[in-house]
Design a protein around this motif. Sequence first.
Motif, PDB file in Angstrom:
ATOM      1  N   ALA A  92      41.959  28.562  44.633  1.00 44.82           N
ATOM      2  CA  ALA A  92      42.493  27.237  44.965  1.00 44.82           C
ATOM      3  C   ALA A  92      41.368  26.216  45.132  1.00 44.82           C
ATOM      4  CB  ALA A  92      43.330  27.319  46.240  1.00 44.82           C
ATOM      5  N   ALA A  93      40.292  26.651  45.757  1.00 44.27           N
ATOM      6  CA  ALA A  93      39.170  25.745  45.968  1.00 44.27           C
ATOM      7  C   ALA A  93      38.480  25.371  44.661  1.00 44.27           C
ATOM      8  CB  ALA A  93      38.163  26.376  46.922  1.00 44.27           C
ATOM      9  N   ALA A  94      38.613  26.248  43.637  1.00 41.33           N
ATOM     10  CA  ALA A  94      37.980  25.979  42.349  1.00 41.33           C
ATOM     11  C   ALA A  94      38.702  24.880  41.587  1.00 41.33           C
ATOM     12  CB  ALA A  94      37.925  27.247  41.506  1.00 41.33           C
ATOM     13  N   GLY A  95      39.959  24.633  41.912  1.00 44.23           N
ATOM     14  CA  GLY A  95      40.702  23.532  41.321  1.00 44.23           C
ATOM     15  C   GLY A  95      41.000  23.673  39.845  1.00 44.23           C
ATOM     16  N   GLY A  96      42.093  24.339  39.526  1.00 48.16           N
ATOM     17  CA  GLY A  96      42.532  24.394  38.142  1.00 48.16           C
ATOM     18  C   GLY A  96      42.210  25.664  37.395  1.00 48.16           C
ATOM     19  N   ALA A  97      41.304  26.479  37.907  1.00 48.75           N
ATOM     20  CA  ALA A  97      40.971  27.735  37.238  1.00 48.75           C
ATOM     21  C   ALA A  97      42.083  28.751  37.441  1.00 48.75           C
ATOM     22  CB  ALA A  97      39.661  28.280  37.781  1.00 48.75           C
ATOM     23  N   ALA A  98      42.243  29.622  36.464  1.00 46.78           N
ATOM     24  CA  ALA A  98      43.174  30.736  36.577  1.00 46.78           C
ATOM     25  C   ALA A  98      42.367  32.016  36.669  1.00 46.78           C
ATOM     26  CB  ALA A  98      44.097  30.786  35.363  1.00 46.78           C
ATOM     27  N   MET A  99      42.860  32.998  37.430  1.00 48.25           N
ATOM     28  CA  MET A  99      42.072  34.214  37.634  1.00 48.25           C
ATOM     29  C   MET A  99      42.963  35.401  37.890  1.00 48.25           C
ATOM     30  SD  MET A  99      39.025  34.924  40.414  1.00 48.25           S
ATOM     31  CE  MET A  99      37.759  34.234  39.336  1.00 48.25           C
ATOM     32  N   SER A 100      42.519  36.551  37.422  1.00 47.91           N
ATOM     33  CA  SER A 100      43.160  37.824  37.741  1.00 47.91           C
ATOM     34  C   SER A 100      42.069  38.817  38.086  1.00 47.91           C
ATOM     35  CB  SER A 100      43.996  38.322  36.559  1.00 47.91           C
ATOM     36  OG  SER A 100      44.739  39.480  36.910  1.00 47.91           O
ATOM     37  N   VAL A 101      42.331  39.652  39.095  1.00 45.47           N
ATOM     38  CA  VAL A 101      41.344  40.601  39.597  1.00 45.47           C
ATOM     39  C   VAL A 101      42.013  41.956  39.776  1.00 45.47           C
ATOM     40  CG1 VAL A 101      39.713  41.135  41.456  1.00 45.47           C
ATOM     41  CG2 VAL A 101      40.175  38.744  40.844  1.00 45.47           C
ATOM     42  N   ALA A 102      41.324  43.020  39.395  1.00 46.11           N
ATOM     43  CA  ALA A 102      41.790  44.377  39.667  1.00 46.11           C
ATOM     44  C   ALA A 102      40.613  45.166  40.218  1.00 46.11           C
ATOM     45  CB  ALA A 102      42.333  45.037  38.404  1.00 46.11           C
ATOM     46  N   VAL A 103      40.867  45.989  41.245  1.00 50.20           N
ATOM     47  CA  VAL A 103      39.792  46.741  41.891  1.00 50.20           C
ATOM     48  C   VAL A 103      40.311  48.122  42.260  1.00 50.20           C
ATOM     49  CG1 VAL A 103      40.381  45.755  44.152  1.00 50.20           C
ATOM     50  CG2 VAL A 103      38.100  46.707  43.774  1.00 50.20           C
ATOM     51  N   LEU A 104      39.443  49.121  42.185  1.00 50.53           N
ATOM     52  CA  LEU A 104      39.813  50.507  42.486  1.00 50.53           C
ATOM     53  C   LEU A 104      38.664  51.199  43.193  1.00 50.53           C
ATOM     54  CD1 LEU A 104      41.853  52.930  41.927  1.00 50.53           C
ATOM     55  CD2 LEU A 104      40.356  53.456  39.995  1.00 50.53           C
ATOM     56  N   ASP A 105      38.979  51.900  44.277  1.00 47.32           N
ATOM     57  CA  ASP A 105      38.027  52.786  44.930  1.00 47.32           C
ATOM     58  C   ASP A 105      38.109  54.125  44.198  1.00 47.32           C
ATOM     59  OD1 ASP A 105      36.835  54.737  46.584  1.00 47.32           O
ATOM     60  OD2 ASP A 105      37.237  53.580  48.394  1.00 47.32           O
ATOM     61  N   SER A 106      37.065  54.488  43.485  1.00 44.93           N
ATOM     62  CA  SER A 106      37.107  55.690  42.654  1.00 44.93           C
ATOM     63  C   SER A 106      37.314  56.953  43.468  1.00 44.93           C
ATOM     64  CB  SER A 106      35.805  55.820  41.850  1.00 44.93           C
ATOM     65  OG  SER A 106      35.678  54.764  40.940  1.00 44.93           O
ATOM     66  N   GLY A 107      36.864  56.956  44.722  1.00 41.99           N
ATOM     67  CA  GLY A 107      36.993  58.142  45.554  1.00 41.99           C
ATOM     68  C   GLY A 107      38.372  58.312  46.141  1.00 41.99           C
ATOM     69  N   SER A 108      38.884  57.279  46.807  1.00 41.46           N
ATOM     70  CA  SER A 108      40.174  57.387  47.499  1.00 41.46           C
ATOM     71  C   SER A 108      41.362  57.121  46.588  1.00 41.46           C
ATOM     72  CB  SER A 108      40.215  56.394  48.666  1.00 41.46           C
ATOM     73  OG  SER A 108      40.291  55.053  48.192  1.00 41.46           O
ATOM     74  N   GLY A 109      41.130  56.409  45.482  1.00 47.45           N
ATOM     75  CA  GLY A 109      42.230  56.035  44.602  1.00 47.45           C
ATOM     76  C   GLY A 109      42.949  54.776  45.042  1.00 47.45           C
ATOM     77  N   ALA A 110      42.529  54.179  46.169  1.00 46.62           N
ATOM     78  CA  ALA A 110      43.150  52.934  46.627  1.00 46.62           C
ATOM     79  C   ALA A 110      42.739  51.799  45.700  1.00 46.62           C
ATOM     80  CB  ALA A 110      42.715  52.618  48.057  1.00 46.62           C
ATOM     81  N   GLY A 111      43.677  50.904  45.411  1.00 47.65           N
ATOM     82  CA  GLY A 111      43.361  49.784  44.530  1.00 47.65           C
ATOM     83  C   GLY A 111      44.335  48.650  44.698  1.00 47.65           C
ATOM     84  N   ALA A 112      44.049  47.553  44.036  1.00 49.35           N
ATOM     85  CA  ALA A 112      44.901  46.366  44.145  1.00 49.35           C
ATOM     86  C   ALA A 112      44.691  45.478  42.935  1.00 49.35           C
ATOM     87  CB  ALA A 112      44.563  45.588  45.427  1.00 49.35           C
ATOM     88  N   VAL A 113      45.692  44.627  42.700  1.00 50.57           N
ATOM     89  CA  VAL A 113      45.645  43.662  41.599  1.00 50.57           C
ATOM     90  C   VAL A 113      46.044  42.294  42.138  1.00 50.57           C
ATOM     91  CG1 VAL A 113      46.592  42.998  39.354  1.00 50.57           C
ATOM     92  CG2 VAL A 113      46.194  45.410  39.867  1.00 50.57           C
ATOM     93  N   TYR A 114      45.325  41.283  41.705  1.00 49.05           N
ATOM     94  CA  TYR A 114      45.653  39.885  42.045  1.00 49.05           C
ATOM     95  C   TYR A 114      45.838  39.085  40.761  1.00 49.05           C
ATOM     96  CZ  TYR A 114      44.788  34.958  42.982  1.00 49.05           C
ATOM     97  OH  TYR A 114      44.882  33.599  43.001  1.00 49.05           O
ATOM     98  N   GLY A 115      46.755  38.157  40.799  1.00 46.87           N
ATOM     99  CA  GLY A 115      46.908  37.217  39.695  1.00 46.87           C
ATOM    100  C   GLY A 115      47.957  37.601  38.682  1.00 46.87           C
ATOM    101  N   GLY A 116      48.762  38.601  38.993  1.00 46.02           N
ATOM    102  CA  GLY A 116      49.830  38.995  38.088  1.00 46.02           C
ATOM    103  C   GLY A 116      49.396  40.117  37.156  1.00 46.02           C
ATOM    104  N   ALA A 117      50.079  41.236  37.224  1.00 46.30           N
ATOM    105  CA  ALA A 117      49.712  42.396  36.411  1.00 46.30           C
ATOM    106  C   ALA A 117      49.844  42.114  34.925  1.00 46.30           C
ATOM    107  CB  ALA A 117      50.578  43.596  36.799  1.00 46.30           C
ATOM    108  N   ASP A 118      50.696  41.145  34.551  1.00 41.17           N
ATOM    109  CA  ASP A 118      50.945  40.863  33.138  1.00 41.17           C
ATOM    110  C   ASP A 118      50.213  39.621  32.628  1.00 41.17           C
ATOM    111  OD1 ASP A 118      52.698  43.055  33.059  1.00 41.17           O
ATOM    112  OD2 ASP A 118      54.375  41.829  33.751  1.00 41.17           O
ATOM    113  N   ALA A 119      49.420  38.979  33.471  1.00 39.00           N
ATOM    114  CA  ALA A 119      48.713  37.769  33.057  1.00 39.00           C
ATOM    115  C   ALA A 119      47.589  38.132  32.098  1.00 39.00           C
ATOM    116  CB  ALA A 119      48.148  37.048  34.275  1.00 39.00           C
ATOM    117  N   THR A 120      47.593  37.528  30.911  1.00 38.26           N
ATOM    118  CA  THR A 120      46.581  37.861  29.898  1.00 38.26           C
ATOM    119  C   THR A 120      45.540  36.752  29.772  1.00 38.26           C
ATOM    120  OG1 THR A 120      47.884  36.910  28.091  1.00 38.26           O
ATOM    121  CG2 THR A 120      48.218  39.252  28.579  1.00 38.26           C
TER     122      THR A 120
END
Length: 303
Positions: free
Chosen positions: A78-106
Amino acid sequence: MPRHRIRRSALSASATAAVLLSVGAYPPGRSPDHAPAATASVSSVSPAATAPVTARTSEEPVVDLDAELAGAVGPLVAAAGGAAMSVAVLDSGSGAGAVYGGADATYDTASIVKVDILAALLLRAQDEKRELTAGEHGYAVAMIEKSDNDSATALLAAVGGAAGLDAANQRLGLTATAAARSWGLTRTTAADQLTLLKAVFGTDAGAVLSEASRTYLRGLMARVQADQQWGVSAAGSSWALKNGWMPRTATGLWNINSIGRVTAGGHTYLVAVLSGGQRTKESGIALVESAAKAAVGVLRAAG
């Protein structure tokens, strides 16, 4: 990518209250609203109250890591003003992870597709039961370490063009990536890039990419030249990465992407950050690095 939640067990309120009654006591510094002047002795408590109480656990509200990631990255975008972004992260050890910005956003891949192209080439070499040729090796090194565009064009042709890359991606498990003849315009999602990273950095002996292929690709990603060592590397140490940056002629705005592996706090994380509509390359890099650090921070906080 599935949503990841973390549950933590705690002693139930009813069990806690029963234990307190059984010994005729209340939490330190607190008396009940209608307590008698003196607490009854243990001997005066009814048999029902003194019956053994089995402490049972209950589950606190789950921690929604997708929501946590949104709370950490959303304000940055939001502070960047106008940029679009998607993020995905995974802890390789625990398997915990999350996605931001819509799983289908290309997003357009820009040069991060070069990891995908090399993975496709290595798959082809595996199928043919051979090593890379000297020429292919030369192109691969230049394509990943220096982000050489001519090398990427040559290797895309070697894997059968866009159709060949799409076929390789089916085997790698990338379900939302569409290759383009102009390879930088390949469309992908952050979740698909995380799948690609798992194929490269995973340790499963039965993986699509052989151990030798994975080791080769990781080595090149750990040796990108100095002026390209930005991006997800900001989130930790012992990094291996590939970045992509591309100005769009029609708008003058930038696509800035970064994918890779980092180590932080004794854990290994796979991180993919895709963005479009960045005003400058420099501001885009700063935002991508902030998002990568926030993503790893969310999983570290979750334990």
